[in-house]
Design a protein around this motif. Sequence first.
Motif, PDB file in Angstrom:
ATOM      1  N   TRP A 177       0.824  -1.209   0.000  1.00 43.25           N
ATOM      2  CA  TRP A 177       0.000   0.000   0.000  1.00 43.25           C
ATOM      3  C   TRP A 177       0.866   1.269   0.000  1.00 43.25           C
ATOM      4  O   TRP A 177       0.486   2.279  -0.599  1.00 43.25           O
ATOM      5  CB  TRP A 177      -0.938   0.000   1.199  1.00 43.25           C
ATOM      6  N   LEU A 178       2.002   1.197   0.669  1.00 42.32           N
ATOM      7  CA  LEU A 178       2.903   2.343   0.658  1.00 42.32           C
ATOM      8  C   LEU A 178       3.397   2.631  -0.756  1.00 42.32           C
ATOM      9  O   LEU A 178       3.485   3.790  -1.186  1.00 42.32           O
ATOM     10  CB  LEU A 178       4.087   2.080   1.590  1.00 42.32           C
ATOM     11  N   ILE A 179       3.680   1.574  -1.500  1.00 45.26           N
ATOM     12  CA  ILE A 179       4.124   1.733  -2.882  1.00 45.26           C
ATOM     13  C   ILE A 179       3.004   2.333  -3.733  1.00 45.26           C
ATOM     14  O   ILE A 179       3.231   3.246  -4.547  1.00 45.26           O
ATOM     15  CB  ILE A 179       4.579   0.378  -3.448  1.00 45.26           C
ATOM     16  N   ALA A 180       1.774   1.845  -3.560  1.00 47.47           N
ATOM     17  CA  ALA A 180       0.649   2.361  -4.345  1.00 47.47           C
ATOM     18  C   ALA A 180       0.395   3.838  -4.032  1.00 47.47           C
ATOM     19  O   ALA A 180       0.190   4.655  -4.947  1.00 47.47           O
ATOM     20  CB  ALA A 180      -0.606   1.543  -4.064  1.00 47.47           C
ATOM     21  N   ILE A 181       0.422   4.207  -2.747  1.00 46.07           N
ATOM     22  CA  ILE A 181       0.195   5.612  -2.377  1.00 46.07           C
ATOM     23  C   ILE A 181       1.306   6.500  -2.900  1.00 46.07           C
ATOM     24  O   ILE A 181       1.073   7.664  -3.272  1.00 46.07           O
ATOM     25  CB  ILE A 181       0.059   5.737  -0.844  1.00 46.07           C
ATOM     26  N   ALA A 182       2.533   5.947  -2.962  1.00 41.84           N
ATOM     27  CA  ALA A 182       3.642   6.719  -3.527  1.00 41.84           C
ATOM     28  C   ALA A 182       3.376   7.089  -4.982  1.00 41.84           C
ATOM     29  O   ALA A 182       3.736   8.185  -5.444  1.00 41.84           O
ATOM     30  CB  ALA A 182       4.945   5.920  -3.405  1.00 41.84           C
ATOM     31  N   PHE A 183       2.719   6.200  -5.727  1.00 42.26           N
ATOM     32  CA  PHE A 183       2.340   6.516  -7.110  1.00 42.26           C
ATOM     33  C   PHE A 183       1.368   7.697  -7.142  1.00 42.26           C
ATOM     34  O   PHE A 183       1.467   8.566  -8.011  1.00 42.26           O
ATOM     35  CB  PHE A 183       1.694   5.293  -7.771  1.00 42.26           C
TER      36      PHE A 183
END
Length: 591
Positions: A205-211
């Motif tokens: 989820w951290l990776i997705a929010i970073a996008f």
Amino acid sequence: EHKLARALIPLAYVHSSRHLLSLASEIMASSISCSFKPTLRQHSSQASKSRGQPASRAQAAKAKQLSSVHTSFSSAQSKQQLTASRLNSAKVTGRQQIVCKASTNIVAAASAAEPPAEKPWQGAKLKELGYAVAIGTAIWFIPPPAGVAIKAWKLLAIFVATIVGIILQPLPLGAVAMVGLGVSMVTGILTFPAAFSAFATEIPWLIAIAFFLAKGFIKTGLGNRIAYMVVSLFGSTSLGLTYSLVLSELFLAPAIPSLAARAGGIFLPLCKALCTACGSDPKDGTEKKLGSYLMFVMFQASCISSSMFITAMAANPLSVTLAQAAIGHTISWGQWAQAAFVPGIVCLLCMPLILYFIAGPELKDSPEAPAKAKEELEKLGPMTTDEKIMGATLLTTVGLWIAGPSFGIGSVAAALVGLTVLLVTGVVTWKECLAEGGAWDTLTWFAALIAMAAYLNKYGLISWFSAEVVKVVGGLGLAWQPALVVICLIYFYSHYMFASGAAHIGAMYTAFLSVAVACGCPPVVSAILLACFSNLMGCTTHYGIGSAPPFYGTGYVPLAQWWTLGGILSVFYITVWFGVGAVWWKMIGLY
């Protein structure tokens, strides 16, 4: 022409040829228009004029009257013939229109009668899918080794098939991962909560929010503004630009323990903005101009910098804890940084040069770039309101990533604070977040791999593997130096089975450190070396460490190139740490 047209029409139907039908209709129309040419009959009056004796006045008057009547009759007859001619011409024109309309209807009917063209295959690449299925099936039916549970072995078959599918890509990565999860649930290897357990973990989820944060960074123009500033200072060469970013990554690494947040939330949007400013975009086929080189260098830099400080990666404190339990020594922040500094700096300085020569950018020198960047900055003018909001949001998010753990605020919570501000202010809309396909695709396949790898450990496969390594290496009777090399190589390259550094450390670190100590290796050196390798080993794949999915998800680097370059650099890193590192550790008295 009529006969030819009538012969062509059945031929056209036999061969389903629209061209023959069209030709037949044209010939028929032409023949009709040429056959009916209205003509007026010409009537000649034969008036014999007598040139005899002169007539009397009565005869002359009578003759004049007769001539006038004849002229009137002839005029009326001519008008009647002209009217008949016009009517005839109108009939011909009507017939011609009817024939042409009929021909058009024939062609239209023939076109409708033709079968619709078949749509191209839009499913999986069957050859590549076949390879993945064949490899997984072969492992599935091989009897498991002694000590390995049936479930663990069958899950390994599904995991390997999924990895092969991700490499060959018969379907998009997220689709391959979902197929793998589906097979694991249908066969009863994983339950639904087990298969989707990693979707409740932080890193995906951290990776997705970073996008999503990167979307606002680019959309507002703040990314371009910062990119132009960097280019104006260091952009005369691609190497200068790259090294400025690598050093920035090194400076921020000790302060931001979340590798995924550092890579995806800070450097990914900056790199994308720089690539766009330099005209490099995978959407128009210009990724090799600068983007593929810059993205891969920054990914590799994140792996190196995270190995240099305890606080540069979230799982590093786990290594410290396990080392203290195994050898009774607590590795301090300063001791780790001192031991890793020299080999780490050598890797950071040499890695961009190695990639520059084997996979360098097409844009190498751009002496005009700094001046052009300054011009673009002037065109941008003062910062807009959206840029100011984006800048303040980014600073707040980074601040929470640094200081948040002291107040119980995790990395995902900090990222959600930033995303909330952007959504509420309208800087980024939820529709734009939904349209970020790369974010959702990365979330899907990364979470799926984490779940499978975690259950390989829970089912006992990893512990069995560690025990077998201990048995083999311990029985070789090697001196501690070659024994340490063998142990570290197995530990490093076994990371292909893991989608998380923390999972790898938790599963194998203690066992391998214990084997190293039993073989006579220096305990502190072994503990620090394995801990640093727990970060460096992420360089090999696009799923092995938290910074890999964000950079890979941009589409700048093809998967085959990613794995190939990662394998080459892994050999370089191991050589540096065993060569330069061994000399340095001797100098500072670690052994």
